[in-house]
Design an enzyme around this catalytic site. Structure first.
Site, PDB file in Angstrom:
ATOM      1  N   LYS A 289      47.897  16.356  59.405  1.00  0.00           N
ATOM      2  CA  LYS A 289      47.369  17.059  60.578  1.00  0.00           C
ATOM      3  C   LYS A 289      48.431  17.176  61.687  1.00  0.00           C
ATOM      4  O   LYS A 289      48.388  18.087  62.497  1.00  0.00           O
ATOM      5  CB  LYS A 289      46.139  16.337  61.132  1.00  0.00           C
ATOM      6  CG  LYS A 289      44.995  16.120  60.152  1.00  0.00           C
ATOM      7  CD  LYS A 289      44.096  17.327  60.054  1.00  0.00           C
ATOM      8  CE  LYS A 289      42.810  17.084  59.276  1.00  0.00           C
ATOM      9  NZ  LYS A 289      42.974  16.697  57.877  1.00  0.00           N
TER      10      LYS A 289
HETATM   11  C1  LIG Z   1      42.526  17.126  56.614  1.00  0.00           C
HETATM   12  C2  LIG Z   1      43.073  16.487  55.386  1.00  0.00           C
HETATM   13  C3  LIG Z   1      42.967  17.112  54.115  1.00  0.00           C
HETATM   14  C4  LIG Z   1      42.243  18.424  53.895  1.00  0.00           C
HETATM   15  O1  LIG Z   1      42.914  19.525  54.446  1.00  0.00           O
HETATM   16  P1  LIG Z   1      42.134  20.902  54.698  1.00  0.00           P
HETATM   17  O2  LIG Z   1      43.070  21.764  55.442  1.00  0.00           O
HETATM   18  O3  LIG Z   1      40.927  20.519  55.524  1.00  0.00           O
HETATM   19  O4  LIG Z   1      41.752  21.448  53.375  1.00  0.00           O
HETATM   20  C5  LIG Z   1      43.541  16.473  53.024  1.00  0.00           C
HETATM   21  N1  LIG Z   1      44.149  15.274  53.159  1.00  0.00           N
HETATM   22  C6  LIG Z   1      44.253  14.641  54.355  1.00  0.00           C
HETATM   23  C7  LIG Z   1      44.905  13.301  54.418  1.00  0.00           C
HETATM   24  C8  LIG Z   1      43.728  15.224  55.512  1.00  0.00           C
HETATM   25  O5  LIG Z   1      43.830  14.572  56.692  1.00  0.00           O
END
Ligand SMILES: *Cc1c(COP(=O)(O)O)cnc(C)c1O
Length: 496
Positions: free
Chosen positions: A114
């Site tokens: 993120k």
């Molecule tokens: C948010 C997240 C995801 C999923 O990503 P999306 O863009 O919501 O599909 C996968 N792995 C981790 C560790 C995340 O924080």
């Protein structure tokens, strides 16, 4: 270039309007009208550049109302190394086998992917407010089940004309996650625990957003509320960059020739990350198959196999919690593109989803999905096995989200015999999910709380990321916890 709502394409906004607004007023997602083309020359030039420079070159194509100087200052601040990212490459590619490489997206301040977007979005948003003549200060409200809240706090801390307030469920986050938030620094941040689970916190935040009286009161004080979730274009756009960057790195490593197709496998929840890769393919990046990996919450696997999206199913709590999602919001943007930007058709699907929890796409969309995507899922037992196996075979430590991706990639390759180079995406540091990783490695007595960090260091011989290892020495700043009904008081006290 204009941005259209997926539910009403007569609405046409500039990039800064789209970012300032977040969600379209009709409930649709704001989406670029066209995709600029990446030529081999353009890719060739990127090969010699740093990650921050690559990000400027790609984002500039979509952000006509931002100058190159602005974007340069945003990426230099957001992707600074070693202050923000502990790897000078920011998003390094780790070759694991002859055909598979791991794209590590967790070298940022909160050890999860993120950060890649949330280190940039606050700068884009702050500048967008100026460009759209918004004179109020934005207050970002977040209800978090763990990762997003901390990444948003780190991204927004001390950014001009922004404040951020994060609510987390007192009983719903890990010890490490709670400590990460309670020790947050910055002069424009607030953190508060809510008694109850994630649903309580989220319902509380939604109630605040829909409270007209609160809005009016805050407007009088010079504030308006907004959110930082992945429906904002300013969160998707920075994510296109690392797919293009990984392609350049594969070229530089001599693993591919210019123009050769590469498969990408993405552990998927809300569909933002994998959508960014599909968009990069629309720009002309030679993307082969896009492999969509899910955990036991496999609504997307079924959707890709049948053309029917159906959220009426049990919800599973897994060791890859960021993928525990039944409604993947960003899928709406893909449907908009695959339907030939048919806003009525998309609005119809979303209406059915709201009314019945399910919809079936047209055969035309289904055919295009089958061309571009493969969907698979990995259950809990297998996820543990994969963490252990990758450690044994390669001495490489992966977290549960990444293990899901690895397994679905392997399944795809075995089923199809596809031998193209494949990049699988690693979305979190294994140290962020110490206890699941330690259990998977067969450690009998896993320690509580942040002691597990040291334990994983001992077992693996790898150091924990500095921001996690340093948690035990940090001062706790935020200890408040409230009932759901008191959340408004917390907002009003912060935005005096
Ligand atoms: C948010 C997240 C995801 C999923 O990503 P999306 O863009 O919501 O599909 C996968 N792995 C981790 C560790 C995340 O924080």
């Amino acid at each position: 270039m204009k941005y259209l709502s997926t539910r009403d394409k007569t609405l046409r906004l500039s990039a800064s309007q789209a970012i300032a607004q977040g969600l379209s007023r009709d409930g649709g997602l704001l989406t670029p009208e066209t995709f600029p083309k990446l030529t081999p020359d353009f890719l060739g030039e990127l090969r010699g550049k740093s990650y921050a420079q690559r990000a400027v070159a790609v984002m500039k194509l979509f952000l006509e109302d931002f100058s190159e100087e602005e974007l340069t200052s945003f990426t230099q601040a957001g992707y600074a190394s070693p202050t923000k990212f502990d790897d000078p490459q920011v998003a390094p590619l780790h070759p694991l086998t002859d055909q598979a490489s791991c794209l590590e997206l967790w070298h940022g301040p909160t050890s999860a992917f993120k950060d890649m977007a949330l280190q940039i979005l606050p700068h884009l948003l702050s500048a967008s407010l100026v460009k759209t003549n918004e004179d109020k200060t934005v207050c970002i409200l977040v209800a978090t089940s763990g990762d997003t809240g901390k990444a948003a706090l780190e991204g927004f801390k001390d950014v001009d004309r922004t404040k951020i307030l994060v609510f987390y469920p007192k009983d719903g986050v890990s010890d490490v996650q709670a400590l990460q938030m309670k020790t947050q620094q910055g002069n424009n941040v607030g953190v508060c625990a809510v008694h109850g689970n994630f649903d309580d916190a989220q319902t509380g935040v939604k109630t605040l957003f829909s409270d007209e009286k609160l809005r009016a009161d805050l407007a009088g004080r010079g504030y308006f509320l907004s959110s930082a979730n992945s429906i904002n274009w300013g969160r998707i756009l920075p994510q296109l960059v690392y797919y293009i960057s990984a392609y350049c790195d594969l070229l530089n490593l001599g693993r591919i020739q210019m123009g050769e197709q590469v498969n990408y496998c993405v552990p998927t929840g809300n569909f933002g990350n994998i959508l960014a890769c599909w968009y990069a393919g629309q720009m002309g990046l030679p993307v082969g198959k896009l492999i969509c990996a899910s955990n036991s919450n496999n609504v997307l696997t079924d959707f890709l196999a049948t053309g029917t999206y159906d959220k009426n199913r049990p919800f599973h709590t897994t060791m890859s919690p960021s993928m525990d999602i039944l409604v993947s919001s960003n899928l709406e943007r893909l449907l908009f593109a695959l339907s030939g930007q048919n806003d009525k058709e998309v609005a119809g699907y979303m209406e059915q989803l709201k009314e019945t929890g399910r919809y079936t796409v047209s055969s035309a969309i289904r055919a295009r999905l089958a061309e571009d995507f493969y969907g698979g899922f990995c259950d809990e037992a297998k996820t543990s096995q994969v963490i252990a196996k990758v450690w044994q075979d390669h001495h490489y430590l992966i977290d549960p989200h990444t293990a899901v991706a690895y397994q679905v990639m392997e399944e795809y390759r075995q089923k199809t015999g596809d031998t193209r180079q494949t990049v699988f995406v690693s979305t979190a540091s294994p140290f962020k999910f110490c206890d699941s990783v330690l259990h998977s490695l067969g450690v009998g007595q896993v320690q509580e709380g942040i002691a597990a960090l040291d334990q994983l260091t001992q077992v693996s011989g790898r150091p924990a990321p500095a921001p996690l290892a340093g948690l035990k020495d940090k001062a706790v700043r935020f200890t408040e916890s409230v009932d759901k009904e008191q959340m408004m008081d917390v907002v009003l006290a912060m935005l005096k």
